[in-house]
Design a protein around this motif. Structure first.
Motif, PDB file in Angstrom:
ATOM      1  N   THR A  60      59.149  26.641  32.676  1.00  0.00           N
ATOM      2  CA  THR A  60      58.861  27.510  31.675  1.00  0.00           C
ATOM      3  C   THR A  60      59.856  28.620  31.552  1.00  0.00           C
ATOM      4  N   GLU A  61      60.416  28.921  32.751  1.00  0.00           N
ATOM      5  CA  GLU A  61      61.637  30.048  32.988  1.00  0.00           C
ATOM      6  C   GLU A  61      62.815  29.392  32.429  1.00  0.00           C
ATOM      7  N   LYS A  62      63.143  28.286  32.686  1.00  0.00           N
ATOM      8  CA  LYS A  62      64.035  27.315  32.320  1.00  0.00           C
ATOM      9  C   LYS A  62      64.385  27.438  30.958  1.00  0.00           C
ATOM     10  N   LEU A  63      63.222  26.892  29.987  1.00  0.00           N
ATOM     11  CA  LEU A  63      63.253  26.736  28.642  1.00  0.00           C
ATOM     12  C   LEU A  63      63.618  28.447  28.114  1.00  0.00           C
ATOM     13  N   GLN A  64      62.929  29.139  28.686  1.00  0.00           N
ATOM     14  CA  GLN A  64      62.938  30.522  28.430  1.00  0.00           C
ATOM     15  C   GLN A  64      64.478  31.039  28.161  1.00  0.00           C
ATOM     16  N   LYS A  65      65.280  30.699  29.115  1.00  0.00           N
ATOM     17  CA  LYS A  65      66.539  30.863  29.312  1.00  0.00           C
ATOM     18  C   LYS A  65      67.571  30.208  28.584  1.00  0.00           C
ATOM     19  N   GLY A 121      52.348  20.252  34.505  1.00  0.00           N
ATOM     20  CA  GLY A 121      51.199  20.721  33.716  1.00  0.00           C
ATOM     21  C   GLY A 121      51.175  21.861  33.043  1.00  0.00           C
ATOM     22  N   GLU A 122      52.327  22.502  32.858  1.00  0.00           N
ATOM     23  CA  GLU A 122      52.593  23.812  32.147  1.00  0.00           C
ATOM     24  C   GLU A 122      52.572  23.671  30.856  1.00  0.00           C
ATOM     25  N   VAL A 163      61.597  32.422  21.543  1.00  0.00           N
ATOM     26  CA  VAL A 163      60.718  32.202  22.883  1.00  0.00           C
ATOM     27  C   VAL A 163      59.168  32.289  22.899  1.00  0.00           C
ATOM     28  N   ASP A 164      58.675  33.330  22.221  1.00  0.00           N
ATOM     29  CA  ASP A 164      57.445  33.741  22.024  1.00  0.00           C
ATOM     30  C   ASP A 164      56.831  32.448  21.113  1.00  0.00           C
ATOM     31  N   LEU A 165      57.349  32.198  20.023  1.00  0.00           N
ATOM     32  CA  LEU A 165      57.024  30.997  19.293  1.00  0.00           C
ATOM     33  C   LEU A 165      56.892  29.655  19.788  1.00  0.00           C
ATOM     34  N   ILE A 166      57.714  29.464  20.710  1.00  0.00           N
ATOM     35  CA  ILE A 166      58.073  28.064  21.372  1.00  0.00           C
ATOM     36  C   ILE A 166      57.107  28.101  22.514  1.00  0.00           C
ATOM     37  N   LEU A 167      57.082  29.146  23.334  1.00  0.00           N
ATOM     38  CA  LEU A 167      55.998  28.946  24.557  1.00  0.00           C
ATOM     39  C   LEU A 167      54.687  29.096  23.984  1.00  0.00           C
ATOM     40  N   ASN A 168      54.454  29.948  23.099  1.00  0.00           N
ATOM     41  CA  ASN A 168      52.926  29.944  22.711  1.00  0.00           C
ATOM     42  C   ASN A 168      52.617  28.581  22.314  1.00  0.00           C
ATOM     43  N   SER A 169      53.337  27.635  21.475  1.00  0.00           N
ATOM     44  CA  SER A 169      52.924  26.582  21.047  1.00  0.00           C
ATOM     45  C   SER A 169      52.831  25.526  22.112  1.00  0.00           C
ATOM     46  N   LEU A 170      53.785  25.497  23.290  1.00  0.00           N
ATOM     47  CA  LEU A 170      54.052  24.699  24.345  1.00  0.00           C
ATOM     48  C   LEU A 170      53.071  24.571  25.339  1.00  0.00           C
ATOM     49  N   LEU A 171      53.177  25.939  26.231  1.00  0.00           N
ATOM     50  CA  LEU A 171      52.147  26.295  27.373  1.00  0.00           C
ATOM     51  C   LEU A 171      50.862  25.986  27.209  1.00  0.00           C
ATOM     52  N   THR A 172      50.296  25.368  28.182  1.00  0.00           N
ATOM     53  CA  THR A 172      48.624  25.309  28.230  1.00  0.00           C
ATOM     54  C   THR A 172      47.968  26.675  28.427  1.00  0.00           C
ATOM     55  N   SER A 183      56.136  38.639  30.409  1.00  0.00           N
ATOM     56  CA  SER A 183      57.211  39.092  29.701  1.00  0.00           C
ATOM     57  C   SER A 183      58.187  38.307  28.800  1.00  0.00           C
ATOM     58  N   PHE A 184      57.589  37.049  28.629  1.00  0.00           N
ATOM     59  CA  PHE A 184      58.418  35.991  27.818  1.00  0.00           C
ATOM     60  C   PHE A 184      57.799  36.206  26.173  1.00  0.00           C
ATOM     61  N   PHE A 185      56.274  36.901  26.387  1.00  0.00           N
ATOM     62  CA  PHE A 185      55.616  37.075  25.056  1.00  0.00           C
ATOM     63  C   PHE A 185      55.550  38.283  24.453  1.00  0.00           C
ATOM     64  N   LEU A 186      55.724  38.383  23.098  1.00  0.00           N
ATOM     65  CA  LEU A 186      55.830  39.621  22.288  1.00  0.00           C
ATOM     66  C   LEU A 186      54.486  40.371  22.566  1.00  0.00           C
ATOM     67  N   LYS A 187      54.862  41.814  22.572  1.00  0.00           N
ATOM     68  CA  LYS A 187      53.724  42.651  22.717  1.00  0.00           C
ATOM     69  C   LYS A 187      53.120  43.196  21.258  1.00  0.00           C
ATOM     70  N   SER A 188      51.924  43.244  21.032  1.00  0.00           N
ATOM     71  CA  SER A 188      51.402  43.669  19.801  1.00  0.00           C
ATOM     72  C   SER A 188      51.673  45.259  19.767  1.00  0.00           C
ATOM     73  N   ASP A 189      51.858  45.545  18.399  1.00  0.00           N
ATOM     74  CA  ASP A 189      52.275  47.000  18.213  1.00  0.00           C
ATOM     75  C   ASP A 189      50.687  47.662  18.416  1.00  0.00           C
TER      76      ASP A 189
END
Length: 195
Positions: A60-65, A121-122, A163-172, A183-189
């Motif tokens: 997950t960290e690798k893909l984020q980078k 399993g992530e 990163v947010d779009l991709i990880l939200n669709s990929l991660l369990t 910290s990889f995800f966007l925070k709601s306003d």
């Protein structure tokens, strides 16, 4: 604009304020110049992906980078990328082959990361690696068409959105809850207390 095919070395050196001797000291031909223009940015993302592969604690960290550096290339090398995508049809076969090798290496690193994420399993098991990898490549590559330096969003903001779009669709769902990934995800306003 003359385009690559129509421009001469004399016009290139006149526009760049150098000399023919200077040009031929660095490049054997216009074709090599076009190859070097591409090599600058593909080498950057490939180096960054290799660094992420060797230094990250988990997929997950690798893909984020990898995604962050991939997006950043469209800011760092915007002129190179624009020239390459418009003029790449003029590349000689030997240069095309060199570029293909680096692009394939980059694609393999992304696919490897996706495989590792599924094995750990992530990443969701039902999402196919090849289609996911090609989706990431296609989605981020298209940035060159619309990204404008000085726009409303910085390149870092855009990277965070990808990163947010991709990880939200990929991660369990379980992986999304991990503290180290928040910290990889966007925070709601919207302030949750106001709802």
């Amino acid at each position: 604009m003359h385009g690559f095919h129509g421009v001469t070395v004399s016009q290139i050196v006149a526009e760049s304020g150098t000399s023919k001797g200077g040009f031929y000291h660095h490049f054997q031909s216009k074709d090599e110049l076009l190859y070097v223009i591409h090599d600058y940015f593909i080498s950057y993302v490939l180096t960054k992906a290799k660094e992420a592969d060797s230094s990250s604690k988990n997929p997950t960290e690798k893909l984020q980078k990898i995604i962050q550096s991939f997006v950043k290339v469209f800011h760092l090398y915007k002129p190179h990328i624009s020239v390459f995508y418009q003029e790449s049809i003029y590349l000689k076969p030997e240069y095309t082959e060199e570029i293909k090798k680096k692009r394939d290496s980059y694609k393999k690193l992304i696919f490897k990361c996706l495989e590792e994420g599924k094995e750990s399993g992530e990443f969701r098991s039902e999402v196919p690696v090849d289609i996911t990898g090609m989706t990431i490549l296609g989605m981020v590559n298209w940035t060159y068409k619309w990204y404008q330096p000085g726009g409303e969003k910085t390149i870092e903001d855009i990277g965070n959105i990808f990163v947010d779009l991709i990880l939200n669709s990929l991660l369990t769902e379980q992986a999304k809850q991990k503290k180290e990934y928040q910290s990889f995800f966007l925070k709601s306003d919207i302030n949750q207390d106001q709802i």
